[in-house]
Write an enzyme that holds these catalytic residues in place. Sequence first.
Site, PDB file in Angstrom:
ATOM      1  N   TRP A   1       0.864  -1.243   0.158  1.00 58.71           N
ATOM      2  CA  TRP A   1      -0.030  -0.065  -0.279  1.00 58.71           C
ATOM      3  C   TRP A   1       0.823   1.316   0.000  1.00 58.71           C
ATOM      4  CZ3 TRP A   1      -1.997   2.956   4.565  1.00 58.71           C
ATOM      5  CH2 TRP A   1      -2.977   3.751   4.362  1.00 58.71           C
TER       6      TRP A   1
ATOM      7  N   ASP B   1      -0.536  -5.525   9.387  1.00 56.23           N
ATOM      8  CA  ASP B   1      -1.825  -4.654   8.899  1.00 56.23           C
ATOM      9  C   ASP B   1      -2.811  -5.389   8.861  1.00 56.23           C
ATOM     10  OD1 ASP B   1      -3.339  -2.682   7.718  1.00 56.23           O
ATOM     11  OD2 ASP B   1      -1.818  -1.867   6.760  1.00 56.23           O
TER      12      ASP B   1
ATOM     13  N   ALA C   1      -6.441  -4.990   7.727  1.00 54.88           N
ATOM     14  CA  ALA C   1      -7.738  -3.964   7.293  1.00 54.88           C
ATOM     15  C   ALA C   1      -8.887  -4.507   6.479  1.00 54.88           C
ATOM     16  CB  ALA C   1      -7.001  -2.831   6.328  1.00 54.88           C
TER      17      ALA C   1
ATOM     18  N   LYS D   1     -13.472  -1.054   6.748  1.00 53.37           N
ATOM     19  CA  LYS D   1     -14.012  -2.181   5.582  1.00 53.37           C
ATOM     20  C   LYS D   1     -14.864  -3.193   6.368  1.00 53.37           C
ATOM     21  CE  LYS D   1     -10.673  -0.204   3.149  1.00 53.37           C
ATOM     22  NZ  LYS D   1      -9.324   0.656   3.617  1.00 53.37           N
TER      23      LYS D   1
HETATM   24  C1  LMR Z   1      -6.980   1.713  -0.658  1.00 58.95           C
HETATM   25  O1  LMR Z   1      -5.925   1.039  -0.673  1.00 58.95           O
HETATM   26  O2  LMR Z   1      -7.608   2.135  -1.606  1.00 58.95           O
HETATM   27  C2  LMR Z   1      -7.596   2.041   0.600  1.00 58.95           C
HETATM   28  O3  LMR Z   1      -6.797   1.583   1.691  1.00 58.95           O
HETATM   29  C3  LMR Z   1      -7.983   3.357   0.997  1.00 58.95           C
HETATM   30  C4  LMR Z   1      -6.850   4.396   0.970  1.00 58.95           C
HETATM   31  O4  LMR Z   1      -6.894   5.337   2.039  1.00 58.95           O
HETATM   32  O5  LMR Z   1      -5.975   4.420   0.540  1.00 58.95           O
END
Ligand code: LMR
Length: 393
Positions: free
Chosen positions: A127, A208, A210, A243
């Site tokens: 991410w 993490d 999520a 989520k």
């Molecule tokens: C994403 O990866 O799209 C989500 O986790 C939202 C974000 O804050 O980036």
Amino acid sequence: MFDALKPQPQDRILQLIQMFRDDPRPGKIDLGVGVYKDATGLTPVMRAVRTAGKRLWESETSKTYTGLAGDPAFHAALSGVILGGSVAQDRIAAVATPGGTGAIRQALELIRLASPAARVWLSDPTWPNHPSIIRHLGIPMAWYRYFDAQTRGVDAEGMLADLGQVAAGDVVLLHGCCHNPTGANPTLAQWAAVADLLVARGAVPLIDLAYQGFGDGLEADAAPTRVLAARCPEVLIAASCSKTFGIYRERTGLLIGIGTSAQRGLIQENLAFLNRQNYSFPPDHGARLVTLILEDPALTAIWAQELEEIRLNMLGLRQSLAEELRRLTGSDRWGFIAGHRGMFSVLGATGAEVARLRDERGIYMVSDSRINIAGLNAATVPVLARAIADIVA
Ligand code: LMR
């Protein structure tokens, strides 16, 4: 003073939100930011959350501060869903945080406080906000191999080889389930090998978490975290309710620190200290909704059932996209989409192809060709499949 400010790099995920809004084409398709959407494009308030909200509104008598660490009942309820009794209670410290990102940020601050020279290892890719926050905090960073671009699965051999280079005291950031962006996840046996390797190297996992419940189900998605938590002496878990409970804007997260029972008090004190330095008391409304749901077995069942509906909807979309692509291209090349789990898959399109999908077909995805599966529905699956078959070489 302000003249000294430098322009900041745009977040490539958030950038898409505005681009999509500005596109006047009626048939445009948003596969960008990781938000769950139903077949009508709505991000629904979950049924249990609505009921809990009503109850809270009727029963809440005060808006005075909670504790610096947030409400212990929230810690107990959510850590129960995550850890499922895999770790002794007296080893667990926790603080409520503003969302999962808040938990990641506080975890990194705790790492810097405890061990400023520790490197944080990230999966390649990850991410984009992970490396961004780590750079912002000036924490040393390293990368481990994760994704096999050929098979579009986990490069387990490369991952284990790179994690074998981790130094004692280093931190390894892992996606507990539903890897973002790739959608490819290790098997439970591979997770166990990762846990054993981290124990042997004396490294600390930062998990993490999520998307619990978005992959293979609430329990299965927690299994890797439980394996790591049961085997590693020190563990950090950054959990998000955005989520899993659909309460994105409530900013509800939990940072869990697991050490020995003797370390627990000190971890707890430092986590509360960091909350005080950064924002004082954490937001409480979302945490209270989650606690109300998890403390009431009937509401818990309603929530878990809707989460399962959401999971199965995404799984169905994965299968129909993979099937449609097989039909159009006559090849199994896109079968990985059905095998991936969670909201995301990385297609493997080039930046130029991603731009063409957007410009020529009004299909928006992140520049690394990550798609949000939940952005699709029965009508748009064939449209996306056609576009991929036409444009992605
Ligand atoms: C994403 O990866 O799209 C989500 O986790 C939202 C974000 O804050 O980036």
